[in-house]
Structure formats: C-alpha cells, structure tokens
Design a protein around this motif. Structure first.
Motif, PDB file in Angstrom:
ATOM      1  N   SER A 145       0.830  -1.204   0.000  1.00 56.45           N
ATOM      2  CA  SER A 145       0.000   0.000   0.000  1.00 56.45           C
ATOM      3  C   SER A 145       0.868   1.259   0.000  1.00 56.45           C
ATOM      4  O   SER A 145       0.596   2.224  -0.724  1.00 56.45           O
ATOM      5  CB  SER A 145      -0.918  -0.007   1.222  1.00 56.45           C
ATOM      6  N   GLY A 146       1.939   1.233   0.804  1.00 55.52           N
ATOM      7  CA  GLY A 146       2.855   2.373   0.836  1.00 55.52           C
ATOM      8  C   GLY A 146       3.570   2.569  -0.489  1.00 55.52           C
ATOM      9  O   GLY A 146       3.771   3.705  -0.945  1.00 55.52           O
ATOM     10  N   LEU A 147       3.943   1.471  -1.131  1.00 55.15           N
ATOM     11  CA  LEU A 147       4.612   1.568  -2.433  1.00 55.15           C
ATOM     12  C   LEU A 147       3.667   2.113  -3.500  1.00 55.15           C
ATOM     13  O   LEU A 147       4.079   2.861  -4.385  1.00 55.15           O
ATOM     14  CB  LEU A 147       5.132   0.194  -2.853  1.00 55.15           C
ATOM     15  N   LYS A 148       2.398   1.731  -3.417  1.00 52.48           N
ATOM     16  CA  LYS A 148       1.423   2.243  -4.378  1.00 52.48           C
ATOM     17  C   LYS A 148       1.254   3.753  -4.232  1.00 52.48           C
ATOM     18  O   LYS A 148       1.099   4.473  -5.225  1.00 52.48           O
ATOM     19  CB  LYS A 148       0.080   1.537  -4.193  1.00 52.48           C
ATOM     20  N   MET A 149       1.289   4.229  -3.006  1.00 53.59           N
ATOM     21  CA  MET A 149       1.215   5.680  -2.781  1.00 53.59           C
ATOM     22  C   MET A 149       2.440   6.367  -3.368  1.00 53.59           C
ATOM     23  O   MET A 149       2.329   7.422  -3.997  1.00 53.59           O
ATOM     24  CB  MET A 149       1.100   5.970  -1.286  1.00 53.59           C
ATOM     25  N   ALA A 150       3.620   5.762  -3.167  1.00 53.52           N
ATOM     26  CA  ALA A 150       4.838   6.331  -3.739  1.00 53.52           C
ATOM     27  C   ALA A 150       4.772   6.299  -5.269  1.00 53.52           C
ATOM     28  O   ALA A 150       5.211   7.237  -5.944  1.00 53.52           O
ATOM     29  CB  ALA A 150       6.060   5.558  -3.232  1.00 53.52           C
ATOM     30  N   TYR A 151       4.201   5.226  -5.814  1.00 52.64           N
ATOM     31  CA  TYR A 151       4.023   5.101  -7.264  1.00 52.64           C
ATOM     32  C   TYR A 151       3.119   6.215  -7.788  1.00 52.64           C
ATOM     33  O   TYR A 151       3.425   6.859  -8.801  1.00 52.64           O
ATOM     34  CB  TYR A 151       3.425   3.724  -7.588  1.00 52.64           C
ATOM     35  N   ASP A 152       2.025   6.446  -7.097  1.00 53.00           N
ATOM     36  CA  ASP A 152       1.077   7.487  -7.517  1.00 53.00           C
ATOM     37  C   ASP A 152       1.694   8.880  -7.439  1.00 53.00           C
ATOM     38  O   ASP A 152       1.247   9.802  -8.139  1.00 53.00           O
ATOM     39  CB  ASP A 152      -0.187   7.435  -6.650  1.00 53.00           C
ATOM     40  N   ASN A 153       2.713   9.036  -6.598  1.00 55.08           N
ATOM     41  CA  ASN A 153       3.401  10.327  -6.468  1.00 55.08           C
ATOM     42  C   ASN A 153       4.634  10.400  -7.361  1.00 55.08           C
ATOM     43  O   ASN A 153       5.483  11.291  -7.184  1.00 55.08           O
ATOM     44  CB  ASN A 153       3.803  10.561  -5.010  1.00 55.08           C
ATOM     45  N   ASP A 154       4.727   9.447  -8.305  1.00 55.81           N
ATOM     46  CA  ASP A 154       5.818   9.432  -9.293  1.00 55.81           C
ATOM     47  C   ASP A 154       7.198   9.302  -8.653  1.00 55.81           C
ATOM     48  O   ASP A 154       8.185   9.884  -9.143  1.00 55.81           O
ATOM     49  CB  ASP A 154       5.772  10.703 -10.166  1.00 55.81           C
ATOM     50  N   ASP A 161       6.654  -4.449 -11.409  1.00 59.92           N
ATOM     51  CA  ASP A 161       5.464  -4.924 -10.709  1.00 59.92           C
ATOM     52  C   ASP A 161       5.651  -4.710  -9.209  1.00 59.92           C
ATOM     53  O   ASP A 161       6.597  -5.241  -8.614  1.00 59.92           O
ATOM     54  CB  ASP A 161       5.242  -6.404 -11.013  1.00 59.92           C
ATOM     55  N   LEU A 162       4.766  -3.967  -8.583  1.00 56.81           N
ATOM     56  CA  LEU A 162       4.938  -3.606  -7.172  1.00 56.81           C
ATOM     57  C   LEU A 162       4.805  -4.802  -6.242  1.00 56.81           C
ATOM     58  O   LEU A 162       5.414  -4.832  -5.172  1.00 56.81           O
ATOM     59  CB  LEU A 162       3.940  -2.513  -6.789  1.00 56.81           C
ATOM     60  N   ASN A 163       4.006  -5.788  -6.628  1.00 50.91           N
ATOM     61  CA  ASN A 163       3.913  -7.006  -5.816  1.00 50.91           C
ATOM     62  C   ASN A 163       5.267  -7.711  -5.758  1.00 50.91           C
ATOM     63  O   ASN A 163       5.700  -8.163  -4.688  1.00 50.91           O
ATOM     64  CB  ASN A 163       2.861  -7.957  -6.404  1.00 50.91           C
ATOM     65  N   TRP A 167       7.683  -8.239  -2.472  1.00 48.24           N
ATOM     66  CA  TRP A 167       8.189  -9.558  -2.105  1.00 48.24           C
ATOM     67  C   TRP A 167       9.718  -9.563  -2.021  1.00 48.24           C
ATOM     68  O   TRP A 167      10.307 -10.109  -1.079  1.00 48.24           O
ATOM     69  CB  TRP A 167       7.714 -10.593  -3.124  1.00 48.24           C
ATOM     70  N   SER A 168      10.370  -8.946  -2.998  1.00 46.21           N
ATOM     71  CA  SER A 168      11.835  -8.892  -3.023  1.00 46.21           C
ATOM     72  C   SER A 168      12.365  -8.132  -1.816  1.00 46.21           C
ATOM     73  O   SER A 168      13.341  -8.542  -1.178  1.00 46.21           O
ATOM     74  CB  SER A 168      12.320  -8.217  -4.315  1.00 46.21           C
ATOM     75  N   MET A 169      11.716  -7.007  -1.496  1.00 45.75           N
ATOM     76  CA  MET A 169      12.149  -6.201  -0.370  1.00 45.75           C
ATOM     77  C   MET A 169      12.041  -6.964   0.946  1.00 45.75           C
ATOM     78  O   MET A 169      12.947  -6.970   1.777  1.00 45.75           O
ATOM     79  CB  MET A 169      11.295  -4.936  -0.308  1.00 45.75           C
ATOM     80  N   MET A 170      10.899  -7.655   1.135  1.00 43.66           N
ATOM     81  CA  MET A 170      10.694  -8.413   2.364  1.00 43.66           C
ATOM     82  C   MET A 170      11.688  -9.567   2.477  1.00 43.66           C
ATOM     83  O   MET A 170      12.192  -9.864   3.563  1.00 43.66           O
ATOM     84  CB  MET A 170       9.259  -8.934   2.434  1.00 43.66           C
ATOM     85  N   THR A 171      11.974 -10.213   1.345  1.00 48.90           N
ATOM     86  CA  THR A 171      12.925 -11.327   1.348  1.00 48.90           C
ATOM     87  C   THR A 171      14.318 -10.849   1.728  1.00 48.90           C
ATOM     88  O   THR A 171      15.006 -11.468   2.549  1.00 48.90           O
ATOM     89  CB  THR A 171      12.963 -12.006  -0.038  1.00 48.90           C
ATOM     90  N   LEU A 172      14.759  -9.751   1.139  1.00 50.94           N
ATOM     91  CA  LEU A 172      16.066  -9.191   1.472  1.00 50.94           C
ATOM     92  C   LEU A 172      16.141  -8.773   2.936  1.00 50.94           C
ATOM     93  O   LEU A 172      17.115  -9.071   3.633  1.00 50.94           O
ATOM     94  CB  LEU A 172      16.361  -7.982   0.579  1.00 50.94           C
ATOM     95  N   ILE A 196      17.751  -2.334  -1.721  1.00 45.48           N
ATOM     96  CA  ILE A 196      16.290  -2.284  -1.677  1.00 45.48           C
ATOM     97  C   ILE A 196      15.770  -0.993  -2.300  1.00 45.48           C
ATOM     98  O   ILE A 196      14.820  -1.002  -3.095  1.00 45.48           O
ATOM     99  CB  ILE A 196      15.784  -2.437  -0.230  1.00 45.48           C
ATOM    100  N   CYS A 197      16.398   0.116  -1.937  1.00 52.94           N
ATOM    101  CA  CYS A 197      15.939   1.403  -2.461  1.00 52.94           C
ATOM    102  C   CYS A 197      16.156   1.513  -3.964  1.00 52.94           C
ATOM    103  O   CYS A 197      15.355   2.146  -4.667  1.00 52.94           O
ATOM    104  CB  CYS A 197      16.639   2.548  -1.732  1.00 52.94           C
ATOM    105  N   ARG A 198      17.221   0.881  -4.478  1.00 52.65           N
ATOM    106  CA  ARG A 198      17.438   0.898  -5.924  1.00 52.65           C
ATOM    107  C   ARG A 198      16.366   0.088  -6.657  1.00 52.65           C
ATOM    108  O   ARG A 198      16.081   0.332  -7.824  1.00 52.65           O
ATOM    109  CB  ARG A 198      18.827   0.342  -6.264  1.00 52.65           C
ATOM    110  N   LEU A 199      15.786  -0.909  -5.960  1.00 51.20           N
ATOM    111  CA  LEU A 199      14.678  -1.657  -6.543  1.00 51.20           C
ATOM    112  C   LEU A 199      13.436  -0.783  -6.705  1.00 51.20           C
ATOM    113  O   LEU A 199      12.603  -1.020  -7.575  1.00 51.20           O
ATOM    114  CB  LEU A 199      14.315  -2.852  -5.658  1.00 51.20           C
ATOM    115  N   ILE A 200      13.316   0.204  -5.841  1.00 50.10           N
ATOM    116  CA  ILE A 200      12.076   0.981  -5.744  1.00 50.10           C
ATOM    117  C   ILE A 200      12.173   2.329  -6.455  1.00 50.10           C
ATOM    118  O   ILE A 200      11.287   2.705  -7.227  1.00 50.10           O
ATOM    119  CB  ILE A 200      11.723   1.204  -4.261  1.00 50.10           C
ATOM    120  N   PHE A 201      13.283   3.063  -6.183  1.00 51.70           N
ATOM    121  CA  PHE A 201      13.387   4.437  -6.668  1.00 51.70           C
ATOM    122  C   PHE A 201      14.424   4.570  -7.777  1.00 51.70           C
ATOM    123  O   PHE A 201      15.530   4.024  -7.666  1.00 51.70           O
ATOM    124  CB  PHE A 201      13.814   5.370  -5.522  1.00 51.70           C
ATOM    125  N   PRO A 202      14.123   5.328  -8.829  1.00 51.42           N
ATOM    126  CA  PRO A 202      15.157   5.708  -9.797  1.00 51.42           C
ATOM    127  C   PRO A 202      16.224   6.559  -9.100  1.00 51.42           C
ATOM    128  O   PRO A 202      15.930   7.240  -8.104  1.00 51.42           O
ATOM    129  CB  PRO A 202      14.379   6.536 -10.833  1.00 51.42           C
TER     130      PRO A 202
END
Length: 220
Positions: A145-154, A161-163, A167-172, A196-202
């Motif tokens: 849910s938090g990632l989707k909010m970050a996605y919506d805020n560009d 795929d955010l799912n 999953w990758s973030m939790m596993t790490l 982890i942050c490189r997986l999420i943010f440019p």
C-alpha cells in the motif's frame, strides 16, 4: 494477542495468583528460554527445563502442558518482532531511514535470542507457521500500500510490478542477518538498504529526496 496466537498458547493448567508461584513460573520461562536458545527446541525437554530452574518436573507441568506451550508463551507477545520491518516511503533519505530500521530489527532479534528457533519451528509446527505467515501477509499488504502511494506520487520505477518489488524487499530484509553465514562478512545494513531502495526508486528520485533532506536541515 490475536485469536490465532491464543490458539497457539492454549489453556494453561494453572494461572498462578500468589507471588511465590508466579516467581516459579517466571523461573521456568527464563530457564526454557536459555535452553531453547542454547540447545534448540528438539533437544530440550521439560525435565531439563525444570532441572535448570531448580524445581521438580511435576512443578513444570503445574504451569505448562508441555514444552511447546512454554515456548509459545515466550513468543506470544513477540511474534511481530520476528517480522521484517515495515518502512515508510517518500521520506527524506530513504536509504538511511531503511538502514536504521533494519539495524534496529537485527538488534531486537539478537536481544530475543530466539531467531535460531524459527526455522526449526516452521518445519515442525504448522500452527506457528500459519500465524507467522498471516503476520507476514499483513505486513506485505501494508508495504505494498505504501509503495502504491509512492508510485502514484511518481517516486518509483513505472515498469516494475509492485507485488514483486514488495516480495523482493521483504525477502532481502528478512534474510539480511544470514549474510554473515553465506558471505563470510558482517551484514552492512546500509548496503542492504541501498539495494532495496534501488529496486524501488530511480537514482534521480533518491538524489532528490536526499537533497531535500539536506535543504531542510540547513533551513533549520
């Protein structure tokens, strides 16, 4: 405590009311904790726990049905501490924020001293495995849910795929403490947080968030 956790612990043979009886029960809990951590769950018996506590085996069974109930009593209020930490996205300097969360989580696990028992319990105790899995699903949903909010805020990559990212973030995060065993060197949580942050943010988003924090600090 949730209904699932209450089911894990079950009904105690006796709930001590007098201080002396409570002290004996607490001593058994402490002894059980020490032996479980040192010897593992399978190699610890109720008789050994009682002997380590300096009481008769019959005294053990006055307060606990078996060693499993004692162990679940130790874990009942700490199951959430076994879960991967839940980050907050979109904050200033997400790498440092996440690294701090991961380090704090590692310290809590070490303070508990019970993390080595979890793989053993997951393999042998379906009830415990179910409760732990349910807890992880809740955290997964909140992180997603938090990632989707970050996605919506560009703020995030748009082609991932955010799912899968969740999953990758939790596993790490969950397996980061095992890096020492597999790689031979101490886990650097700042490096784990960076991955982890490189997986999420440019890169430009990370730089902007870090710059925004610097500006905020200078303004104050």
């Amino acid at each position: 405590m949730s209904d699932r956790e209450e089911h894990l612990v079950g009904e105690f043979p006796l709930i001590p009311k007098q201080e002396r009886a409570q002290l004996k029960r607490d001593l058994l809990l402490k002894s059980g904790h020490e032996l479980f951590v040192t010897n593992g769950y399978e190699h610890t018996t109720a008789k050994e726990i009682a002997a380590h506590a300096g009481v008769a085996t019959g005294t053990f069974y006055r307060y606990f049905s078996d060693k499993r109930q004692l162990l679940m009593s130790l874990l009942e209020n700490q199951i959430e501490m076994l879960m991967p930490p839940e980050p907050i996205w979109g904050v200033s300097d997400p790498e440092s924020t996440l690294a701090s969360l991961l380090e704090s989580h590692d310290k809590r696990l070490k303070a508990m001293g019970m993390q080595r028992l979890v793989p053993e319990l997951l393999a042998k105790d379906s009830g415990f495995a179910e409760v732990l899995a349910a807890g992880k699903r809740k955290i997964f949903t909140r992180i997603l849910s938090g990632l989707k909010m970050a996605y919506d805020n560009d703020l995030t990559w748009k082609d991932l795929d955010l799912n899968t990212v969740t999953w990758s973030m939790m596993t790490l995060a969950e397996h980061a403490p095992e890096k020492m065993k597999q790689c031979g060197n101490q886990t650097d949580y700042h490096q784990v947080a960076k991955v982890i942050c490189r997986l999420i943010f440019p890169p430009e988003v990370i730089e902007k968030l870090q710059t925004d924090e610097t500006v905020t600090e200078e303004e104050y």
